[in-house]
Design a protein around this motif. Structure first.
Motif, PDB file in Angstrom:
ATOM      1  N   ILE A  89      -1.667  -4.707 -20.710  1.00 33.08           N
ATOM      2  CA  ILE A  89      -2.716  -4.804 -19.689  1.00 33.08           C
ATOM      3  C   ILE A  89      -3.321  -3.425 -19.450  1.00 33.08           C
ATOM      4  N   PHE A  90      -4.651  -3.331 -19.572  1.00 35.37           N
ATOM      5  CA  PHE A  90      -5.386  -2.073 -19.359  1.00 35.37           C
ATOM      6  C   PHE A  90      -4.800  -0.921 -20.188  1.00 35.37           C
ATOM      7  N   ASN A  91      -4.394  -1.249 -21.417  1.00 41.09           N
ATOM      8  CA  ASN A  91      -3.847  -0.254 -22.340  1.00 41.09           C
ATOM      9  C   ASN A  91      -2.583   0.429 -21.811  1.00 41.09           C
ATOM     10  N   THR A  92      -1.779  -0.314 -21.086  1.00 40.96           N
ATOM     11  CA  THR A  92      -0.481   0.168 -20.611  1.00 40.96           C
ATOM     12  C   THR A  92       0.609  -0.627 -21.328  1.00 40.96           C
ATOM     13  N   PRO A  93       1.860  -0.194 -21.259  1.00 37.20           N
ATOM     14  CA  PRO A  93       2.938  -0.976 -21.883  1.00 37.20           C
ATOM     15  C   PRO A  93       3.345  -2.206 -21.078  1.00 37.20           C
ATOM     16  N   ILE A  94       2.590  -2.532 -20.051  1.00 43.03           N
ATOM     17  CA  ILE A  94       2.922  -3.639 -19.145  1.00 43.03           C
ATOM     18  C   ILE A  94       2.233  -4.916 -19.618  1.00 43.03           C
ATOM     19  N   SER A  95       2.975  -5.990 -19.703  1.00 45.11           N
ATOM     20  CA  SER A  95       2.447  -7.280 -20.131  1.00 45.11           C
ATOM     21  C   SER A  95       2.809  -8.346 -19.109  1.00 45.11           C
ATOM     22  N   LEU A 102       0.827  -1.212   0.000  1.00 39.41           N
ATOM     23  CA  LEU A 102       0.000   0.000   0.000  1.00 39.41           C
ATOM     24  C   LEU A 102       0.861   1.261   0.000  1.00 39.41           C
ATOM     25  N   LEU A 103       1.984   1.237   0.738  1.00 40.04           N
ATOM     26  CA  LEU A 103       2.883   2.396   0.756  1.00 40.04           C
ATOM     27  C   LEU A 103       3.458   2.652  -0.629  1.00 40.04           C
ATOM     28  N   THR A 104       3.858   1.587  -1.309  1.00 42.97           N
ATOM     29  CA  THR A 104       4.421   1.730  -2.658  1.00 42.97           C
ATOM     30  C   THR A 104       3.383   2.298  -3.619  1.00 42.97           C
ATOM     31  N   ILE A 105       2.157   1.818  -3.518  1.00 42.46           N
ATOM     32  CA  ILE A 105       1.083   2.356  -4.362  1.00 42.46           C
ATOM     33  C   ILE A 105       0.880   3.844  -4.076  1.00 42.46           C
ATOM     34  N   GLY A 106       0.865   4.214  -2.786  1.00 44.16           N
ATOM     35  CA  GLY A 106       0.670   5.608  -2.420  1.00 44.16           C
ATOM     36  C   GLY A 106       1.751   6.504  -2.993  1.00 44.16           C
ATOM     37  N   ILE A 107       3.017   6.080  -2.861  1.00 48.92           N
ATOM     38  CA  ILE A 107       4.130   6.869  -3.406  1.00 48.92           C
ATOM     39  C   ILE A 107       4.026   6.950  -4.924  1.00 48.92           C
ATOM     40  N   GLY A 108       3.673   5.823  -5.547  1.00 49.99           N
ATOM     41  CA  GLY A 108       3.555   5.797  -7.003  1.00 49.99           C
ATOM     42  C   GLY A 108       2.468   6.725  -7.520  1.00 49.99           C
ATOM     43  N   LEU A 109       1.302   6.703  -6.851  1.00 49.06           N
ATOM     44  CA  LEU A 109       0.181   7.533  -7.304  1.00 49.06           C
ATOM     45  C   LEU A 109       0.404   9.020  -7.025  1.00 49.06           C
ATOM     46  N   LEU A 110       0.820   9.329  -5.798  1.00 46.16           N
ATOM     47  CA  LEU A 110       0.850  10.714  -5.355  1.00 46.16           C
ATOM     48  C   LEU A 110       2.129  11.458  -5.735  1.00 46.16           C
ATOM     49  N   LEU A 111       3.243  10.754  -5.804  1.00 44.53           N
ATOM     50  CA  LEU A 111       4.515  11.420  -6.061  1.00 44.53           C
ATOM     51  C   LEU A 111       5.080  11.115  -7.438  1.00 44.53           C
ATOM     52  N   TRP A 112       4.984   9.869  -7.876  1.00 43.47           N
ATOM     53  CA  TRP A 112       5.510   9.500  -9.195  1.00 43.47           C
ATOM     54  C   TRP A 112       4.468   9.689 -10.304  1.00 43.47           C
ATOM     55  N   GLU A 113       3.259  10.045  -9.912  1.00 49.11           N
ATOM     56  CA  GLU A 113       2.175  10.298 -10.860  1.00 49.11           C
ATOM     57  C   GLU A 113       1.891   9.108 -11.773  1.00 49.11           C
ATOM     58  N   MET A 114       1.963   7.912 -11.189  1.00 53.59           N
ATOM     59  CA  MET A 114       1.522   6.720 -11.909  1.00 53.59           C
ATOM     60  C   MET A 114      -0.007   6.740 -11.984  1.00 53.59           C
ATOM     61  N   THR A 115      -0.555   6.143 -13.022  1.00 53.12           N
ATOM     62  CA  THR A 115      -2.009   6.082 -13.155  1.00 53.12           C
ATOM     63  C   THR A 115      -2.531   4.819 -12.473  1.00 53.12           C
ATOM     64  N   PHE A 116      -3.841   4.818 -12.200  1.00 54.63           N
ATOM     65  CA  PHE A 116      -4.441   3.626 -11.610  1.00 54.63           C
ATOM     66  C   PHE A 116      -4.302   2.429 -12.546  1.00 54.63           C
ATOM     67  N   ASN A 117      -4.361   2.680 -13.860  1.00 58.53           N
ATOM     68  CA  ASN A 117      -4.206   1.578 -14.808  1.00 58.53           C
ATOM     69  C   ASN A 117      -2.826   0.933 -14.707  1.00 58.53           C
ATOM     70  N   VAL A 118      -1.794   1.760 -14.541  1.00 57.13           N
ATOM     71  CA  VAL A 118      -0.436   1.222 -14.416  1.00 57.13           C
ATOM     72  C   VAL A 118      -0.288   0.437 -13.109  1.00 57.13           C
ATOM     73  N   ILE A 119      -0.866   0.978 -12.023  1.00 61.80           N
ATOM     74  CA  ILE A 119      -0.824   0.260 -10.737  1.00 61.80           C
ATOM     75  C   ILE A 119      -1.522  -1.084 -10.868  1.00 61.80           C
ATOM     76  N   ALA A 120      -2.719  -1.078 -11.468  1.00 56.51           N
ATOM     77  CA  ALA A 120      -3.485  -2.322 -11.611  1.00 56.51           C
ATOM     78  C   ALA A 120      -2.762  -3.305 -12.524  1.00 56.51           C
ATOM     79  N   ALA A 121      -2.199  -2.796 -13.626  1.00 57.43           N
ATOM     80  CA  ALA A 121      -1.479  -3.674 -14.553  1.00 57.43           C
ATOM     81  C   ALA A 121      -0.250  -4.282 -13.881  1.00 57.43           C
ATOM     82  N   SER A 122       0.461  -3.480 -13.101  1.00 59.59           N
ATOM     83  CA  SER A 122       1.636  -3.983 -12.379  1.00 59.59           C
ATOM     84  C   SER A 122       1.240  -5.053 -11.372  1.00 59.59           C
ATOM     85  N   THR A 123       0.115  -4.848 -10.710  1.00 66.33           N
ATOM     86  CA  THR A 123      -0.369  -5.834  -9.744  1.00 66.33           C
ATOM     87  C   THR A 123      -0.707  -7.148 -10.426  1.00 66.33           C
TER      88      THR A 123
END
Length: 597
Positions: free
Chosen positions: A389-395, A46-67
């Motif tokens: 995955i979810f239209n991200t470059p992550i597979s 959860l901490l990594t997601i928080g840092i990614g969303l709020l500071l690194w400006e990752m999108t929810f799609n990228v977080i979900a695809a990474s998961t």
């Protein structure tokens, strides 16, 4: 993004500190506060997601695809764990383990000799054949069945994952990791200027990595033994381990000499395989003849004297009070497994007891040798993948039949027939393996997706480097010419995060090469140091520790294991760094690319 915080305009130091928070949090809670990983990893995820969303400006799609990508990898890991546990449980039920144990006792009753043969050599062979953390998952429960404390078995199993790892899984960390992490049209053009192909340059990296490992890894058997006698001996003595130093050094060389020669002459696919096979033949022969084996025999204290923290829930019989203390907050499944000291019926022949491991070795090798083509065919039979995955470059993808687990389970079914097992024995073995799988799965469901979010944080709207790269860039700027000393540590950091030498090489090979170019030092040597450090980092990778602990029922003790395996990891990265410094600045090791500068 948090209003008022713009990481693009902050110092590299601030970026590095923020990027390090998940790692610092995990290390602090596991080591300092001694929380079990099943409580730590959900928080760190959860901490990594928080840092990614709020500071690194990752999108929810990228977080979900990474998961989701992490869950694919989690499936692979759990499949391997299940196969390894199931094979051990089947061998316990069939009566093979007591026979194997007696064979090792017949070679030498000295636990120090047994560690060298089973962990250092047999484990290194398994690493060379399969990788994926298979050595610890197979060797740790085998050592427990042979009478080792569970914590000692896991510690030793994790220490296997050092020297052999760079060329594990038939060279995957180099053949895939370094290649995919470093190869580019620009590099190919520069190599062409000096008449080399990328494969030629990779062979230079392979040779240099093998030599570094040979110099540092030769001491690993001695390190394993002294760690065992210091932490698990009656007298808690380093000296009891040092008394077998001549044999330990001989055993180290029996592996590393053919290992280095293979790396220099043949390339990255077979140093670990051939080094371990040749080493086994040499060391078993020497041990049987008493060559360099000391007159004294070392053993653990009586099991009744073992502290509760040494014990797992598989292969040992702690008291009810000890078991309760040891496994509080950890879901466990207890199965009535007969003691390995009491085989059913008459003992089977030694060859038949060992046959499953022989079949396992053959199966792993024939599915990994590219020349045979079997591995490629197996991968194509069943491939599950999700592109973009979810239209991200992550597979994400998995090839279940190519995983070592598929060979393990095939060997399980062959063993059931070869050992003529009864239905009740088979049911008990499957019940034990399934129970441990459920316990380990919870931790890995959070640990591996956290790693993928961390690695994929480079896919962001802020234009920032990924969190691991941010930390490495800050280190490079502030270290300068002594970078070779720290290059292995960066590799180890990548493996600690991802639990994989291959992924660490993918993340950091190009970065390490770029730093070398900036400093006008040999890029091949710095990438070799990266690969060596990434191998050492497997000893402290969280989900490697979880996977190994799960095989002997030690879930919840990950912090205690980490505090021990960090010792050989520090030795490895510091020693490798010193070798790198000496190679570059004292011996002037060259790099053909420096001729184009």
């Amino acid at each position: 993004m948090i209003p008022g915080i713009d990481l693009q305009n902050t110092s590299l130091f601030v970026q590095a500190i923020l990027a390090a928070l998940p790692i610092l949090c995990a290390a602090g809670l596991l080591v300092a506060f001694r929380w079990p990983a099943r409580r730590v990893m959900p928080l760190v995820y959860l901490l990594t997601i928080g840092i990614g969303l709020l500071l690194w400006e990752m999108t929810f799609n990228v977080i979900a695809a990474s998961t989701i990508q992490g869950l694919f990898i989690t499936f692979d890991i759990l499949f391997i764990i299940f196969g390894a546990i199931l094979l051990l449980a089947v061998l316990k039920q069939s009566g093979a383990i007591p026979v194997i144990r007696q064979m090792f006792v017949d070679i030498s009753p000295d636990r120090r000799v047994q560690v060298i043969i089973i962990a250092w050599l047999f484990g290194s062979f398994l690493e060379g054949a399969s990788g994926f953390g298979t050595p610890a998952a197979i060797v740790a429960p085998l050592l427990v069945a042979l009478g080792f404390p569970a914590m000692a078995a896991v510690m030793l199993g994790l220490m296997i994952q050092s020297t052999a790892v760079t060329f594990g899984a038939v060279g995957t960390p180099v053949v895939i990791g370094v290649t995919a992490g470093l190869e580019s049209p620009a590099l190919a053009a520069r190599l062409a200027e000096v008449g080399l192909s990328f494969n030629d340059y990779r062979l230079i990296i392979t040779a240099q990595a093998a030599i570094i490992h040979g110099l540092v890894g030769t001491l690993m058997p001695a390190f394993m033994i002294t760690m065992m006698t210091r932490f698990f001996g009656k007298n808690r003595s380093w000296r009891e381990g040092m008394s077998i130093l001549p044999f330990a050094l001989f055993s180290g060389l029996a592996f590393t000499v053919p290992y280095v020669l293979t790396g220099v002459l043949l390339g990255p696919e077979f140093p670990s395989l051939l080094g371990a096979l040749i080493g086994l033949a040499i060391v078993i022969t020497a041990a049987r003849r008493g060559f360099l084996v000391p007159a004294d025999t070392w053993n653990f204290p009586a099991e009744s004297e073992w502290p509760a923290e040494w014990l797992g829930t598989i292969g040992s019989s702690p008291s009810s009070k000890e078991k309760s203390e040891m496994t509080k907050d950890v879901p466990q499944v207890e199965v009535d497994i007969p003691s390995p000291e009491e085989p059913r019926g008459r003992p089977m022949p030694v060859w038949l007891a060992w046959l499953p491991y022989g079949l396992l070795a053959v199966g792993l090798v024939i599915t990994r040798l590219p020349a045979l083509g079997i591995g490629k065919w197996v991968q194509n039979v069943l491939r599950i993948q999700w592109e973009m995955i979810f239209n991200t470059p992550i597979s994400a993808s998995t090839t279940p039949l190519y995983l070592p687990a598929a060979v393990l389970i095939l060997v399980v079914f062959l063993t059931i027939g070869l050992h003529r097992m009864q239905r009740g024995q088979v049911q008990a073995a499957f019940s034990e393996a399934s129970g441990i799988l459920l316990s380990a799965g919870f931790v890995l469901l959070f640990a591996v997706p956290m790693v993928r979010v961390y690695i994929n944080s480079g896919v962001n709207a802020a234009g920032l480097s990924s969190m691991p790269i941010a930390m490495a860039e800050w280190a490079a700027v502030n270290v300068g010419q002594v970078w070779p000393l720290l290059a292995p540590t960066i590799g180890a950091l990548g493996a600690f995060i991802a639990g994989s030498n291959t992924i660490s090489n993918l993340m950091f090979s190009l970065f390490q090469f770029s730093i070398a170019e900036q400093l006008s030092i040999p890029g091949s040597m710095v990438v070799a140091l990266q690969a060596v450090g990434a191998a050492a980092g497997n000893m402290i990778a969280i989900h490697n520790i979880v996977a190994a602990a799960a095989t002997v029922g030690m879930l919840g003790r990950e912090g205690a294991l980490l505090r021990k395996t960090v010792i050989p990891t520090l030795y490895y990265v510091i020693a490798a760094g010193l070798v790198g410094l000496a190679a570059i600045y004292l011996f002037n090791i060259g790099d053909p690319l420096l001729l184009t500068d």
